[in-house]
Write a protein that holds these residues in place. Sequence first.
Motif, PDB file in Angstrom:
ATOM      1  N   ALA A  38       3.711   7.228  -9.563  1.00  0.00           N
ATOM      2  CA  ALA A  38       2.647   6.890 -10.160  1.00  0.00           C
ATOM      3  C   ALA A  38       1.898   6.963  -8.269  1.00  0.00           C
ATOM      4  CB  ALA A  38       2.435   4.981  -9.870  1.00  0.00           C
ATOM      5  N   THR A  39       0.428   6.706  -8.850  1.00  0.00           N
ATOM      6  CA  THR A  39      -0.578   6.836  -8.046  1.00  0.00           C
ATOM      7  C   THR A  39      -1.547   5.875  -7.153  1.00  0.00           C
ATOM      8  OG1 THR A  39      -1.934   7.997  -8.645  1.00  0.00           O
ATOM      9  CG2 THR A  39      -0.448   9.526  -7.683  1.00  0.00           C
ATOM     10  N   ASP A  40      -2.715   5.618  -6.075  1.00  0.00           N
ATOM     11  CA  ASP A  40      -2.802   4.731  -5.822  1.00  0.00           C
ATOM     12  C   ASP A  40      -3.742   5.534  -4.659  1.00  0.00           C
ATOM     13  OD1 ASP A  40      -4.695   2.436  -5.489  1.00  0.00           O
ATOM     14  OD2 ASP A  40      -3.607   1.130  -4.250  1.00  0.00           O
ATOM     15  N   ALA A  42      -5.158   5.165  -9.048  1.00  0.00           N
ATOM     16  CA  ALA A  42      -4.361   5.315 -10.725  1.00  0.00           C
ATOM     17  C   ALA A  42      -4.677   6.105 -10.648  1.00  0.00           C
ATOM     18  CB  ALA A  42      -4.051   4.306 -11.068  1.00  0.00           C
TER      19      ALA A  42
END
Length: 199
Positions: A38-40, A42
Motif C-alpha cells: 500500500a502507499t501514502d 493511497a
Amino acid sequence: MQLVVARIGRAHGIKGEVTVEVRTDEPELRLGPGAVLATDPAATGPLTIESGRVHSGRLLLRFEGVRDRSGAEALRNTLLIADVDPEELPEDPEEFYDHQLIDLDVVLADGTEIGRITEISHLPSQDLFIVERPDGSEVMIPFVEEIVTEIDLEEQRAVITPPPGLIDESEAVVVSSRDEEAESEEAAEKTDGASKGDA
C-alpha cells in the motif's frame, strides 16, 4: 497492522527504477519481488515490486507498470506500507518493530522516569529513540546495547544506562527542533553499537 517499510526517492536511469530509503530491517522479506505494498498517498498504489537490486549501497526497485523515468519520478516521496500481523515478531530476539517500541516508558535502572518513546529515528549508523520528557522537551537516546540495557515489552518499559551528559538536567542534550537532526547524526556516528531493529 500497517507499517511503513520504505520511502521512494529519486528515479534511477531511464527504465523506471527508483531509489528507496529502507525503513525495515527485513528488506528481503518486505521489499522482495512480488510484494504488494500500500502507499501514502493511497492514490499512488498499491504497488507491486517487479525487481530489486543494490547499486552503490542503495536499494533500487522497479514496480510493475512503471517503465520510464517520468513514471518513476512521479512516485518520488511515496511511502511504501506493508501489512504486518501485530503478533509477528522479528526472528532475532534482540530486534523489535517500531510499533513495539513506541509509547514505552523510558526509565533508569533504579526506576527513575525519563520519559516516553514517541518516535524512532532511523539513521545510517544506528537508530535513535525520540523521548518526550515529563516537561514536554525531547531527548534523543541512541538505541545501542551500551545505553539501552533492557526492553521489557510486558512491563512496557525501556531501561537505560545513559553516559554522563546525555540526560542530566544540568547538561541535558535536549532537542526541541528537528533542525538539530544533523547535529544528532554527527553524534550518532561517534557511538558504536548495533541497531536492534525496526519495521
